[in-house]
Design a protein around this motif. Structure first.
Motif, PDB file in Angstrom:
ATOM      1  N   UNK A   1       0.861  -1.188   0.000  1.00 48.31           N
ATOM      2  CA  UNK A   1       0.000   0.000   0.000  1.00 48.31           C
ATOM      3  C   UNK A   1       0.897   1.238   0.000  1.00 48.31           C
ATOM      4  N   UNK A   2       0.668   2.111  -0.962  1.00 52.24           N
ATOM      5  CA  UNK A   2       1.416   3.369  -1.005  1.00 52.24           C
ATOM      6  C   UNK A   2       0.589   4.400  -1.778  1.00 52.24           C
ATOM      7  N   UNK A   3       1.204   5.513  -2.142  1.00 50.92           N
ATOM      8  CA  UNK A   3       0.474   6.571  -2.819  1.00 50.92           C
ATOM      9  C   UNK A   3      -0.040   6.190  -4.193  1.00 50.92           C
ATOM     10  N   UNK A   4       0.523   5.150  -4.772  1.00 43.77           N
ATOM     11  CA  UNK A   4       0.143   4.743  -6.132  1.00 43.77           C
ATOM     12  C   UNK A   4      -0.857   3.600  -6.170  1.00 43.77           C
ATOM     13  N   UNK A   5      -0.754   2.690  -5.222  1.00 39.54           N
ATOM     14  CA  UNK A   5      -1.517   1.441  -5.363  1.00 39.54           C
ATOM     15  C   UNK A   5      -1.840   0.791  -4.019  1.00 39.54           C
ATOM     16  N   UNK A   6      -2.855  -0.066  -4.073  1.00 40.63           N
ATOM     17  CA  UNK A   6      -3.100  -1.055  -3.032  1.00 40.63           C
ATOM     18  C   UNK A   6      -3.063  -2.383  -3.768  1.00 40.63           C
ATOM     19  N   UNK A   7      -2.168  -3.284  -3.381  1.00 41.28           N
ATOM     20  CA  UNK A   7      -2.043  -4.518  -4.154  1.00 41.28           C
ATOM     21  C   UNK A   7      -1.818  -5.723  -3.243  1.00 41.28           C
ATOM     22  N   UNK A   8      -2.218  -6.864  -3.774  1.00 42.20           N
ATOM     23  CA  UNK A   8      -1.964  -8.131  -3.090  1.00 42.20           C
ATOM     24  C   UNK A   8      -1.498  -9.138  -4.132  1.00 42.20           C
ATOM     25  N   UNK A   9      -0.333  -9.699  -3.906  1.00 42.44           N
ATOM     26  CA  UNK A   9       0.210 -10.721  -4.802  1.00 42.44           C
ATOM     27  C   UNK A   9       0.360 -12.017  -4.014  1.00 42.44           C
ATOM     28  N   UNK A  10      -0.270 -13.064  -4.520  1.00 46.59           N
ATOM     29  CA  UNK A  10      -0.109 -14.390  -3.935  1.00 46.59           C
ATOM     30  C   UNK A  10       0.682 -15.210  -4.926  1.00 46.59           C
ATOM     31  N   UNK A  11       1.872 -15.664  -4.537  1.00 50.34           N
ATOM     32  CA  UNK A  11       2.643 -16.440  -5.510  1.00 50.34           C
ATOM     33  C   UNK A  11       3.199 -17.727  -4.920  1.00 50.34           C
ATOM     34  N   UNK A  12       3.441 -18.636  -5.827  1.00 54.19           N
ATOM     35  CA  UNK A  12       3.888 -19.983  -5.469  1.00 54.19           C
ATOM     36  C   UNK A  12       5.132 -20.323  -6.282  1.00 54.19           C
ATOM     37  N   UNK A  13       6.132 -20.884  -5.630  1.00 50.59           N
ATOM     38  CA  UNK A  13       7.349 -21.311  -6.326  1.00 50.59           C
ATOM     39  C   UNK A  13       7.324 -22.822  -6.507  1.00 50.59           C
ATOM     40  N   UNK A  14       7.009 -23.305  -7.694  1.00 46.63           N
ATOM     41  CA  UNK A  14       6.994 -24.758  -7.924  1.00 46.63           C
ATOM     42  C   UNK A  14       8.369 -25.372  -7.689  1.00 46.63           C
ATOM     43  N   UNK A  15       9.379 -24.682  -8.127  1.00 49.78           N
ATOM     44  CA  UNK A  15      10.756 -25.033  -7.783  1.00 49.78           C
ATOM     45  C   UNK A  15      11.342 -23.769  -7.171  1.00 49.78           C
ATOM     46  N   UNK A  16      12.573 -23.831  -6.821  1.00 52.33           N
ATOM     47  CA  UNK A  16      13.199 -22.641  -6.248  1.00 52.33           C
ATOM     48  C   UNK A  16      13.736 -21.720  -7.336  1.00 52.33           C
ATOM     49  N   UNK A  17      13.186 -21.804  -8.538  1.00 54.85           N
ATOM     50  CA  UNK A  17      13.741 -21.042  -9.648  1.00 54.85           C
ATOM     51  C   UNK A  17      12.820 -19.954 -10.189  1.00 54.85           C
ATOM     52  N   UNK A  18      11.545 -20.026  -9.892  1.00 57.14           N
ATOM     53  CA  UNK A  18      10.633 -18.985 -10.348  1.00 57.14           C
ATOM     54  C   UNK A  18       9.348 -19.063  -9.534  1.00 57.14           C
ATOM     55  N   UNK A  19       8.561 -18.039  -9.648  1.00 58.51           N
ATOM     56  CA  UNK A  19       7.272 -18.078  -8.967  1.00 58.51           C
ATOM     57  C   UNK A  19       6.156 -17.640  -9.901  1.00 58.51           C
ATOM     58  N   UNK A  20       5.004 -18.205  -9.667  1.00 55.27           N
ATOM     59  CA  UNK A  20       3.803 -17.883 -10.426  1.00 55.27           C
ATOM     60  C   UNK A  20       2.790 -17.313  -9.449  1.00 55.27           C
ATOM     61  N   UNK A  21       2.132 -16.239  -9.853  1.00 54.53           N
ATOM     62  CA  UNK A  21       1.226 -15.630  -8.887  1.00 54.53           C
ATOM     63  C   UNK A  21       0.014 -14.972  -9.497  1.00 54.53           C
ATOM     64  N   UNK A  22      -0.928 -14.682  -8.619  1.00 55.55           N
ATOM     65  CA  UNK A  22      -2.113 -13.910  -8.963  1.00 55.55           C
ATOM     66  C   UNK A  22      -2.004 -12.579  -8.232  1.00 55.55           C
ATOM     67  N   UNK A  23      -2.176 -11.499  -8.997  1.00 54.62           N
ATOM     68  CA  UNK A  23      -2.022 -10.174  -8.412  1.00 54.62           C
ATOM     69  C   UNK A  23      -3.307  -9.373  -8.585  1.00 54.62           C
ATOM     70  N   UNK A  24      -3.736  -8.763  -7.505  1.00 59.06           N
ATOM     71  CA  UNK A  24      -4.875  -7.854  -7.564  1.00 59.06           C
ATOM     72  C   UNK A  24      -4.366  -6.486  -7.128  1.00 59.06           C
ATOM     73  N   UNK A  25      -4.614  -5.496  -7.964  1.00 58.49           N
ATOM     74  CA  UNK A  25      -3.974  -4.197  -7.744  1.00 58.49           C
ATOM     75  C   UNK A  25      -4.940  -3.064  -8.060  1.00 58.49           C
ATOM     76  N   UNK A  26      -5.138  -2.177  -7.104  1.00 59.33           N
ATOM     77  CA  UNK A  26      -5.975  -1.004  -7.352  1.00 59.33           C
ATOM     78  C   UNK A  26      -5.061   0.196  -7.558  1.00 59.33           C
ATOM     79  N   UNK A  27      -5.137   0.800  -8.745  1.00 61.41           N
ATOM     80  CA  UNK A  27      -4.312   1.964  -9.061  1.00 61.41           C
ATOM     81  C   UNK A  27      -5.077   3.209  -8.640  1.00 61.41           C
TER      82      UNK A  27
END
Lengths: 212, 99
Positions: A34-60
């Motif tokens: 949360x800051x002057x630009x956005x309110x956001x929530x990112x939920x991410x999962x790392x299938x391996x320790x090499x990358x993550x995949x996530x769903x992001x909800x962001x209010x600009x």
């Protein structure tokens, strides 16, 4: 625009070559900002320790729209040293932006974004750089970049409360306030990371990350 | 003179082992590159927690050492230790075994 699309496609295609962990294998992370630009929530999962995949909800806040997106974070390279660690990331996403506003015209569009991020950290000092370009059709189109430096006033043992004093400088070329300065404090304890600060525009910054 | 040389060798040995505590049988101490924060330590705890042979681990952020406590009668190969650490995003400096 074409280059940005190619960049995102490339980062997806090359994830097996470039990517390094964002979290540990099987790790789930909730990241709220949360800051002057956005309110956001990112939920991410790392299938391996090499990358993550996530769903992001962001209010600009300026554009008064909600962006719901699928995000991929690649750790392109990590440099592990005896007393420090340095990382280089690529963050990309694609989603749907929807405005339902009383002040601005209702609208919706496909949106894509991408950016790079890098950090260097020891137990006492911290430096980071991040940028982001977002293309949201008729809704929005912006570039931002920010730098952060920090220092731990004391060095805490594993499991104890860690405290960092930081300053973030954000540059938004298309904004009225091109440069924003945000002093903040970061606390780390167990699986929680909390950051709080107030910007030079008097906007509150509050970030909370939990690693499961 | 010989005594002095022997003493110096012993002293050098003690100094070189200073970062690692005496390790009883069933423990493995691993020096790690990139171990700078609690989140890094938690990653290693999670990764080694999945190993059947591992009872628990201790993390020393000051010395960048992880001590792996094995279950009674269990073994954990160096190759497995290295793979776990690299897969978690870190690098192995050194592996020392007790016993």
């Amino acid at each position: 625009m074409r280059m940005l699309l190619a960049f995102i496609v490339l980062s997806f295609a090359m994830q097996s070559v470039w990517s390094r962990p964002v979290s540990y294998p099987g790790g789930i992370t909730a990241d709220m900002n949360n800051n002057g630009d956005e309110h956001s929530l990112l939920l991410h999962y790392s299938p391996t320790a090499k990358y993550s995949l996530g769903i992001r909800s962001e209010y600009r806040r300026a554009g008064e729209y909600l962006l719901t997106s699928f995000q991929l974070n690649n750790l392109v390279k990590r440099w592990n040293k005896k007393d420090s660690q340095m990382n280089f990331y690529i963050k990309s996403g694609i989603g749907y932006a929807d405005r339902n506003s009383s002040r601005l015209k209702d609208d919706s569009s496909v949106a894509i974004f991408s950016g790079i991020a890098g950090d260097w950290e020891s137990r006492q000092y911290f430096m980071a750089y991040e940028n982001r370009y977002l293309e949201g059709g008729s809704l929005d189109d912006f570039f931002m970049q920010k730098v952060r430096v920090g220092m731990a006033p004391y060095i805490a043992d594993y499991g104890a409360l860690h405290t960092w004093l930081m300053v973030e400088v954000e540059h938004k070329p298309e904004s009225e306030d091109t440069i924003t300065l945000t002093p903040l404090v970061r606390f780390l304890k167990d699986v929680h990371k909390v950051e709080a600060g107030i910007s030079s525009n008097r906007d509150v910054l509050f970030n909370w990350t939990i690693r499961f | 003179m010989k005594k002095l040389i022997v003493m110096l060798i012993l002293l050098a040995g003690l100094i070189s082992n200073n970062a690692f505590a005496d390790h009883p049988e069933g423990t493995v101490e691993v020096g790690i590159y990139g171990l700078v924060c609690d989140f890094c330590a938690q990653a290693l705890e999670k990764v080694f927690g999945k190993e059947v042979a591992v009872d628990n681990i201790d993390v020393n952020l000051d010395d960048k050492i992880v001590t792996i406590h094995l279950k009674h009668g269990q073994q954990l190969d160096d190759a497995v230790i290295r793979k776990n650490i690299v897969d978690a995003g870190y690098n192995v400096e050194e592996i020392r075994r007790g016993g």
